[in-house]
Motif scaffolding. Structure first.
Motif, mmCIF file in Angstrom:
data_model
loop_
_atom_site.group_PDB
_atom_site.id
_atom_site.type_symbol
_atom_site.label_atom_id
_atom_site.label_comp_id
_atom_site.label_asym_id
_atom_site.label_seq_id
_atom_site.Cartn_x
_atom_site.Cartn_y
_atom_site.Cartn_z
ATOM 1 N N GLU A 36 3.996 5.561 -5.487
ATOM 2 C CA GLU A 36 3.928 5.626 -6.944
ATOM 3 C C GLU A 36 2.845 6.606 -7.399
ATOM 4 O O GLU A 36 3.041 7.359 -8.361
ATOM 5 N N GLU A 37 1.713 6.607 -6.678
ATOM 6 C CA GLU A 37 0.660 7.548 -7.033
ATOM 7 C C GLU A 37 1.128 8.982 -6.806
ATOM 8 O O GLU A 37 0.802 9.891 -7.578
ATOM 9 N N ASN A 68 -0.541 9.438 2.499
ATOM 10 C CA ASN A 68 0.806 8.870 2.491
ATOM 11 C C ASN A 68 1.437 8.908 3.873
ATOM 12 O O ASN A 68 2.190 8.006 4.247
ATOM 13 N N LYS A 69 1.134 9.937 4.660
ATOM 14 C CA LYS A 69 1.627 9.994 6.040
ATOM 15 C C LYS A 69 1.024 8.863 6.861
ATOM 16 O O LYS A 69 1.722 8.199 7.654
ATOM 17 N N GLN A 70 -0.269 8.594 6.679
ATOM 18 C CA GLN A 70 -0.909 7.496 7.404
ATOM 19 C C GLN A 70 -0.330 6.153 6.983
ATOM 20 O O GLN A 70 -0.112 5.268 7.814
ATOM 21 N N LEU A 71 -0.088 5.984 5.685
ATOM 22 C CA LEU A 71 0.512 4.743 5.199
ATOM 23 C C LEU A 71 1.896 4.533 5.791
ATOM 24 O O LEU A 71 2.251 3.430 6.221
ATOM 25 N N GLN A 92 0.825 -1.200 0.000
ATOM 26 C CA GLN A 92 0.000 0.000 0.000
ATOM 27 C C GLN A 92 0.863 1.256 0.000
ATOM 28 O O GLN A 92 0.570 2.232 -0.702
ATOM 29 N N TYR A 93 1.944 1.213 0.783
ATOM 30 C CA TYR A 93 2.835 2.381 0.844
ATOM 31 C C TYR A 93 3.485 2.624 -0.507
ATOM 32 O O TYR A 93 3.577 3.772 -0.971
ATOM 33 N N GLN A 120 1.127 11.792 -9.434
ATOM 34 C CA GLN A 120 0.453 13.061 -9.180
ATOM 35 C C GLN A 120 1.427 14.229 -9.353
ATOM 36 O O GLN A 120 1.054 15.298 -9.841
ATOM 37 N N ARG A 121 2.682 14.009 -8.947
ATOM 38 C CA ARG A 121 3.679 15.068 -9.122
ATOM 39 C C ARG A 121 3.879 15.369 -10.607
ATOM 40 O O ARG A 121 3.974 16.536 -11.014
#
Length: 352
Positions: A65-66, A170-173, A59-60, A70-71
């Motif tokens: 990658e997302e 992403n911080k939660q992951l 998941q991380y 997105q960047r």
């Protein structure tokens, strides 16, 4: 816009998965199940945390990658926004140019004055047409400018909202991944301590029944571990071995599920000696495979195993310099009869 909606839906789905993982009970609250009480519970806990760490890592990595995608999208959007800004500036320049042209050509004269100054009906019609076209061009330019500015503001707001949601997720992951890995490291250390005690005493603790993967293997032969790095290879020399290395080492963390490479029967389960805790399987065709330096075993002697079945967990027992699985292919159940395990597996369709 449809792509953005899909990403918005992905956020709550993944966060729900995180909540499910975070809410799962720890070893202290789990029924130790079959086997030898607390020992079984610890081995099962390591296996459970191993799988959860794999899911969290997946998941991380998907989130990372997302974020990269997105960047890249944000960079492309910024280029688009720059283009829109340049377009708006050009429209403003067009408005100024149209106004200046009107002034120079007397395009702003009242209709009555144009009628007096016209040389004839045709000249008057041409003047009226030019005047209408000029007004239309001005109105169109103003409308395009307003629409472009509105799109620019909407795109900037959408990008900012998406970035905020992405960074939060992403911080939660990352936090979940770190928490699971910390628990897993603690459980692995405890499991290795128990394994060292068993190997030193030369007495195995008995089979620990682990929850097997739900997906059955369709191939007849598989690699002994799912993810790995190859380390010491067959035939390599060094001070660690009396002659040559007799197997292929797979560098994996303590507690990694070890799989039967093919269908067979458990020939031997033993603890103590240079191989620490080890399992030997007998396969059709007169071949045997050995799995050594384990932290726990999940099968009993004489038991039938299927391809990919978890038969134990990797460790660092016996003469081991660090966590790894020592794997051998043999023509007898005893050491000294090994063949190259890499080519042996390759002949059965398994490429390491």
């Amino acid at each position: 816009m449809s792509s953005y909606r899909r990403h918005r839906l992905l956020v709550p789905v993944l966060l729900c998965a995180l909540a499910v993982l975070a809410a799962r009970p720890t070893a202290a609250h789990k029924d130790p199940g079959n086997g030898t009480g607390g020992d079984s519970g610890l081995s099962a806990e390591v296996a459970r945390l191993y799988e959860e760490a794999a899911v969290a890592t997946q998941q991380y990595e998907a989130g990372r990658e997302e974020a990269e995608e997105q960047r890249a999208r944000a960079q492309r959007a910024e280029e688009l926004l720059d283009g829109q800004r340049r377009h708006i500036a050009a429209l403003h320049e067009d408005l100024g140019r149209i106004a200046r042209a009107q002034y120079r050509s007397s395009g702003g004269l009242p209709v009555a004055a144009q009628m007096i100054l016209a040389d004839g009906p045709d000249d008057l019609m041409r003047g009226q047409h030019a005047f209408s076209q000029t007004n239309l061009a001005v109105n169109n330019a103003i409308s395009r400018s307003h629409r472009a500015e509105a799109r620019l503001a909407a795109d900037e707001a959408k990008a900012a909202s998406h970035w905020q949601a992405l960074e939060k997720r992403n911080k939660q992951l990352a936090d979940l991944k770190a928490d699971i890995e910390q628990k897993l490291e603690t459980a692995r250390s405890q499991l290795q301590g128990q394994a060292d005690a068993s190997a030193a005493a030369g007495a195995c603790r008995g089979a620990v029944r682990l929850d097997q993967p739900e997906t059955p293997f369709t191939s007849a032969w598989v690699a002994p571990v799912r993810t790995y790095e190859l380390s010491a290879s067959y035939g390599s020399g060094g001070a660690r071995w009396s002659s040559r290395h007799t197997g292929q080492d797979f560098a994996v963390p303590i507690g990694t599920p070890v799989r039967a490479v093919g269908e067979g029967r458990v020939e031997k389960v033993s603890c103590g000696g240079p191989f620490g805790i080890e399992i030997v399987l007998r396969h059709a065709g007169g071949y045997y495979t050995q799995y050594a330096h384990l932290a726990s075993v999940a099968v009993d002697q004489g038991e039938h195993v299927s391809p990919g079945q978890w038969i134990g967990q990797s460790g660092s027992t016996g003469n081991s310099t660090g966590p790894h699985l020592h794997f051998e292919a043999r023509v007898t159940p005893e050491m000294g009869s090994s063949v190259n395990p890499v080519s042996w597996l390759a002949a059965r369709g398994v490429s390491l």
